[in-house]
Write a protein that holds these residues in place. Sequence first.
Motif, PDB file in Angstrom:
ATOM      1  N   UNK A 111      59.064  58.373   5.155  1.00 27.02           N
ATOM      2  CA  UNK A 111      58.654  58.821   6.489  1.00 27.02           C
ATOM      3  C   UNK A 111      57.257  59.439   6.451  1.00 27.02           C
ATOM      4  N   UNK A 112      56.986  60.254   5.435  1.00 27.34           N
ATOM      5  CA  UNK A 112      55.686  60.916   5.335  1.00 27.34           C
ATOM      6  C   UNK A 112      54.560  59.905   5.075  1.00 27.34           C
ATOM      7  N   UNK A 113      54.844  58.891   4.262  1.00 23.36           N
ATOM      8  CA  UNK A 113      53.842  57.848   4.009  1.00 23.36           C
ATOM      9  C   UNK A 113      53.592  57.037   5.283  1.00 23.36           C
ATOM     10  N   UNK A 114      54.666  56.754   6.030  1.00 23.91           N
ATOM     11  CA  UNK A 114      54.514  56.024   7.296  1.00 23.91           C
ATOM     12  C   UNK A 114      53.656  56.816   8.274  1.00 23.91           C
ATOM     13  N   UNK A 115      53.816  58.134   8.282  1.00 21.37           N
ATOM     14  CA  UNK A 115      52.980  58.980   9.133  1.00 21.37           C
ATOM     15  C   UNK A 115      51.514  58.869   8.735  1.00 21.37           C
ATOM     16  N   UNK A 116      51.265  58.863   7.427  1.00 19.14           N
ATOM     17  CA  UNK A 116      49.883  58.697   6.956  1.00 19.14           C
ATOM     18  C   UNK A 116      49.299  57.363   7.414  1.00 19.14           C
ATOM     19  N   UNK A 117      50.123  56.317   7.362  1.00 18.17           N
ATOM     20  CA  UNK A 117      49.650  55.007   7.796  1.00 18.17           C
ATOM     21  C   UNK A 117      49.287  55.026   9.282  1.00 18.17           C
ATOM     22  N   UNK A 118      50.136  55.659  10.107  1.00 20.01           N
ATOM     23  CA  UNK A 118      49.886  55.726  11.539  1.00 20.01           C
ATOM     24  C   UNK A 118      48.633  56.541  11.848  1.00 20.01           C
ATOM     25  N   UNK A 119      48.393  57.572  11.050  1.00 17.96           N
ATOM     26  CA  UNK A 119      47.245  58.447  11.274  1.00 17.96           C
ATOM     27  C   UNK A 119      45.992  57.973  10.530  1.00 17.96           C
ATOM     28  N   UNK A 120      46.085  56.793   9.899  1.00 15.99           N
ATOM     29  CA  UNK A 120      44.974  56.177   9.159  1.00 15.99           C
ATOM     30  C   UNK A 120      44.488  57.058   8.003  1.00 15.99           C
ATOM     31  N   UNK A 121      45.400  57.839   7.450  1.00 12.89           N
ATOM     32  CA  UNK A 121      45.069  58.635   6.270  1.00 12.89           C
ATOM     33  C   UNK A 121      45.355  57.859   4.986  1.00 12.89           C
ATOM     34  N   UNK A 122      46.128  56.786   5.119  1.00 13.91           N
ATOM     35  CA  UNK A 122      46.402  55.900   3.992  1.00 13.91           C
ATOM     36  C   UNK A 122      45.572  54.634   4.172  1.00 13.91           C
TER      37      UNK A 122
ATOM     38  N   UNK B 246      39.717  45.798   4.626  1.00 14.58           N
ATOM     39  CA  UNK B 246      40.500  47.025   4.764  1.00 14.58           C
ATOM     40  C   UNK B 246      41.367  46.916   6.002  1.00 14.58           C
ATOM     41  N   UNK B 247      42.668  47.153   5.829  1.00 12.51           N
ATOM     42  CA  UNK B 247      43.594  47.125   6.957  1.00 12.51           C
ATOM     43  C   UNK B 247      43.609  48.477   7.651  1.00 12.51           C
ATOM     44  N   UNK B 248      43.343  48.468   8.947  1.00 14.29           N
ATOM     45  CA  UNK B 248      43.486  49.694   9.738  1.00 14.29           C
ATOM     46  C   UNK B 248      44.801  49.719  10.498  1.00 14.29           C
ATOM     47  N   UNK B 249      45.483  48.574  10.523  1.00 16.16           N
ATOM     48  CA  UNK B 249      46.852  48.482  11.035  1.00 16.16           C
ATOM     49  C   UNK B 249      47.620  47.602  10.059  1.00 16.16           C
ATOM     50  N   UNK B 250      48.922  47.506  10.228  1.00 10.23           N
ATOM     51  CA  UNK B 250      49.721  46.764   9.258  1.00 10.23           C
ATOM     52  C   UNK B 250      50.618  45.715   9.887  1.00 10.23           C
ATOM     53  N   UNK B 251      50.027  44.804  10.642  1.00  7.22           N
ATOM     54  CA  UNK B 251      50.817  43.750  11.288  1.00  7.22           C
ATOM     55  C   UNK B 251      51.174  42.640  10.296  1.00  7.22           C
ATOM     56  N   UNK B 252      52.283  41.970  10.558  1.00 11.35           N
ATOM     57  CA  UNK B 252      52.706  40.854   9.709  1.00 11.35           C
ATOM     58  C   UNK B 252      51.622  39.772   9.672  1.00 11.35           C
ATOM     59  N   UNK B 253      51.242  39.351   8.471  1.00 12.87           N
ATOM     60  CA  UNK B 253      50.242  38.294   8.257  1.00 12.87           C
ATOM     61  C   UNK B 253      48.873  38.660   8.834  1.00 12.87           C
ATOM     62  N   UNK B 254      48.585  39.959   8.967  1.00 13.82           N
ATOM     63  CA  UNK B 254      47.381  40.374   9.684  1.00 13.82           C
ATOM     64  C   UNK B 254      46.093  39.768   9.130  1.00 13.82           C
ATOM     65  N   UNK B 255      45.861  39.922   7.830  1.00 17.56           N
ATOM     66  CA  UNK B 255      44.634  39.396   7.235  1.00 17.56           C
ATOM     67  C   UNK B 255      44.560  37.880   7.406  1.00 17.56           C
ATOM     68  N   UNK B 256      45.662  37.208   7.160  1.00 16.05           N
ATOM     69  CA  UNK B 256      45.696  35.748   7.238  1.00 16.05           C
ATOM     70  C   UNK B 256      45.376  35.266   8.653  1.00 16.05           C
ATOM     71  N   UNK B 257      45.990  35.909   9.645  1.00 16.86           N
ATOM     72  CA  UNK B 257      45.787  35.512  11.041  1.00 16.86           C
ATOM     73  C   UNK B 257      44.367  35.830  11.497  1.00 16.86           C
ATOM     74  N   UNK B 258      43.876  37.017  11.161  1.00 16.35           N
ATOM     75  CA  UNK B 258      42.534  37.410  11.599  1.00 16.35           C
ATOM     76  C   UNK B 258      41.448  36.512  11.009  1.00 16.35           C
TER      77      UNK B 258
END
Length: 291
Positions: free
Chosen positions: A151-162, A223-235
């Motif tokens: 949960x704490x790591x997920x929070x970091x991801x949402x806040x772009x700290x990870x 660098x991923x600023x969000x974590x969508x499925x296949x994000x890099x590949x699609x973009x």
Amino acid sequence: MKPFQLTYTAEHSGLLREALGAWGISKRTLASVKYGGGQILVNDQEVTVRHVLEKGDAVTVIFPNEEHGKGLLAEDGYLDIVYEDEVLLIVEKPPLQNTIPSREHPFGSLANIVAKHFNDHGIPSTLHIATRLDRDTSGLVCIAKNRHIHHMISQQQQEKKMKRRYEALVHGQIDKTEFTITAPIGRKNTSIIEREVREDGQFAETEVRVLQNLQGYAHVSLQLNTGRTHQIRVHLAHIGHPLVGDDLYGGKRDLVNRQALHCTEIELIHPVSGEPLIFHSSLNHDMHSLL
């Protein structure tokens, strides 16, 4: 197996419930503590969340042991551990290995091997993979050893700290040096697997830096600023530069038999100590040989 626990010091007086929220303990985690066999202690005495704290009180949260997922078979296999402590496990995933089992590949996944590692070392947790990679993608994967740390790591991801950084080989040369792709991603109507850029998709953002242009190809850092499925590949496919080897999104497999994508770096704040951590990974040999 000794349960995982954390101890905090109250910085001021007030309700225990409010202090626990400020320390990042979610309502869901509190429910699991209350009903799953955990405890909350203040100065070594068990209390409820309605307890009124005094400044300097020692608050210990004892988390219940988690049951291993019954559907996940623990399997022997090589586990390339980059870092491990009481709450975190950072590993290298090779290409052509699933992160979790699938219908097509029910055995031999990273999750199967980590489950065996947890069993062998008496780690009382189910599997919490915080940064999942596609089967073809190689590189660093972050795994939490209990629900609260996840949960704490997920929070970091949402806040772009990870931060997660990748390197890739793409088709075509790119004139720009640095740019950002901001385009929403959603599931393609005609497929349960494919994603595409679409107006009703989820917000997605990828930063791109060109490391070098080669003959007909480009070596890029992402660098991923969000974590969508296949994000890099699609973009990358969306801007006309699909990943080499990614035949699902327009890449060719004449140079390599998988998408040429590797997670080279994970940066995060340690969820317990607060220490900044950064982990690096060199390109897998197949991508390295292409360069």
